[in-house]
Design a protein around this motif. Sequence first.
Motif, PDB file in Angstrom:
ATOM      1  N   LYS A 165      56.859 122.642  37.028  1.00 48.07           N
ATOM      2  CA  LYS A 165      57.110 121.213  36.837  1.00 48.07           C
ATOM      3  C   LYS A 165      58.505 120.796  37.282  1.00 48.07           C
ATOM      4  O   LYS A 165      58.691 119.707  37.829  1.00 48.07           O
ATOM      5  N   VAL A 249      45.253 122.697  37.717  1.00 41.19           N
ATOM      6  CA  VAL A 249      46.080 121.930  38.651  1.00 41.19           C
ATOM      7  C   VAL A 249      45.224 120.972  39.472  1.00 41.19           C
ATOM      8  O   VAL A 249      45.634 119.842  39.763  1.00 41.19           O
ATOM      9  N   SER A 250      44.003 121.383  39.824  1.00 42.62           N
ATOM     10  CA  SER A 250      43.137 120.504  40.616  1.00 42.62           C
ATOM     11  C   SER A 250      42.726 119.258  39.832  1.00 42.62           C
ATOM     12  O   SER A 250      42.370 118.235  40.419  1.00 42.62           O
ATOM     13  N   HIS A 251      42.806 119.329  38.498  1.00 47.11           N
ATOM     14  CA  HIS A 251      42.496 118.166  37.670  1.00 47.11           C
ATOM     15  C   HIS A 251      43.706 117.243  37.493  1.00 47.11           C
ATOM     16  O   HIS A 251      43.608 116.256  36.759  1.00 47.11           O
ATOM     17  N   GLY A 252      44.806 117.591  38.140  1.00 39.08           N
ATOM     18  CA  GLY A 252      45.973 116.723  38.088  1.00 39.08           C
ATOM     19  C   GLY A 252      46.879 116.942  36.905  1.00 39.08           C
ATOM     20  O   GLY A 252      47.827 116.175  36.687  1.00 39.08           O
ATOM     21  N   ILE A 254      49.870 118.868  35.410  1.00 40.27           N
ATOM     22  CA  ILE A 254      50.974 119.722  35.837  1.00 40.27           C
ATOM     23  C   ILE A 254      51.755 120.151  34.595  1.00 40.27           C
ATOM     24  O   ILE A 254      52.637 119.441  34.110  1.00 40.27           O
ATOM     25  N   GLU A 299      46.940 115.500  27.804  1.00 42.60           N
ATOM     26  CA  GLU A 299      46.858 116.610  28.758  1.00 42.60           C
ATOM     27  C   GLU A 299      46.552 117.927  28.047  1.00 42.60           C
ATOM     28  O   GLU A 299      45.883 118.806  28.610  1.00 42.60           O
TER      29      GLU A 299
END
Length: 493
Positions: A165, A249-252, A254, A299
Amino acid sequence: MPATVPDASPDIEAAAAAFAATFRRDQLITDPAGLRTYECDGLSAFRVRPALVLLADSTEDVVAAVRICTTYGVCFVPRGAGTGLSGGALPQANGVVISTARMRKVLSIDPDNRRMTVQPGMANSAVSAAAESHGLYFAPDPSSQIVCSVGGNVAENSGGAHCLKYGFTTNHIHAITVVTPTGEVVRLGGSSADPVGPDLLGVFIGSEGTLGIVTEITVRLLVRPIAVRTLVADFATAEQAADAVSGLVSHGVIPAAVEMLDQLAISAVETATRAGYNRDAGAALVIELDGFDAAVGEEFTITERLCRDNHASNIRIAQSPAERDLIWKGRKSAFAAMGRISPAYLVQDGVIPRTKLAEVLTRIAELATAAGLRVANVFHAGDGNLHPLVLFDSDDAEETERAEQLSTAIAELCVTFGGSLSGEHGIGADKACSMPTMFSGDDLETMQRVRAAFDPAGLANPDKIFPTPRLCGERSGKYRPHPLELTGRIGRG
């Protein structure tokens, strides 16, 4: 372009006399027993005893030392805490080590602009401790942060667990004061985030002591996050854990950090720290999210769901700061904990695309089986920065040779999969001979021209980063395939 010690014979005896006339006796180490302390860094497989060590107290000391070396044609090696893992601080037998370990003062702090200027010998974690009363901290956090120096962070462009991050050292440095290999003092960078002109600061960070010696560092400080949540997710296999990272990570999402430990690493960590990791898990992910309460909460819910969707067998959520600290104590003690399961180890530091994690871990296991050795994996999974630990018996010469070959093969495997030889440990002496697997001859020549622009005499930390005949089996010429490549076990990208 010079990459090694110049052809002219260095006059180390004259240089030593000049050092004795210039510096206090308590700043100089010349006795054989004392010099042995400086014969290697954290990569203890490479050892060379230097001719002399200077313990510098100031920028002026470094200037005087470099000018003496320049006058007498003697090479010098900068050294901080000596925790590097690539042989970057390996001395030369007829050279000088210039240590900045005594230079560990806070020179100024500007909490309004979130900056602090420190000397290079200050420990990484000490910077955050000095900023704590202002609600600020220094984001780069290598596992060795309680001992590694900020100057070493600059030299290697270190990252740490939270680099996913927050980025690496280069993202947290405003300016540095440097003593060049010709003995000049220059200031690189400035007070603004993007100063006018060529990015010489970016060139210097990560140059591994080959372009000069940093003596002051102005770091960027961050405000401590309001909310922090941490979990440990267990998986049956490292491949399943790797798939969970890609899905996250592909789901956005971070996270601040996503770390992975395989079963061997978990076993060592638990034996050493009793941090509460599940010894029966094939792999574990340590995932931490931070920021504002609402965002972290949302998240975190997604993170839990994605871990379960990717077959997490158990999820442990830290219920207090103390439990979170214990989880991180386990992760950050992993390298040292290897002594619980092996007499010795070699740690690698390659980078691969996140989407290739599962495949590369499988290939590493195959290489280890072929070599008859064990490999423990503990690494920054979020940004694909692998730290495979090759376990071996250093008293067995044949096994040691196999371990070195396997370690090199793993580093070059990362290049084959579209990655790089190093993420944060540097090239140093360890991986210099592998550089042609990643860079063309023109690439290497360009890098050498940059180096020569800073260091025309080739005195600053020679025999590092670039392949030379002396380092690579006394043979020059075209790329030579690795023994494991000849057997078809690895390929070349």
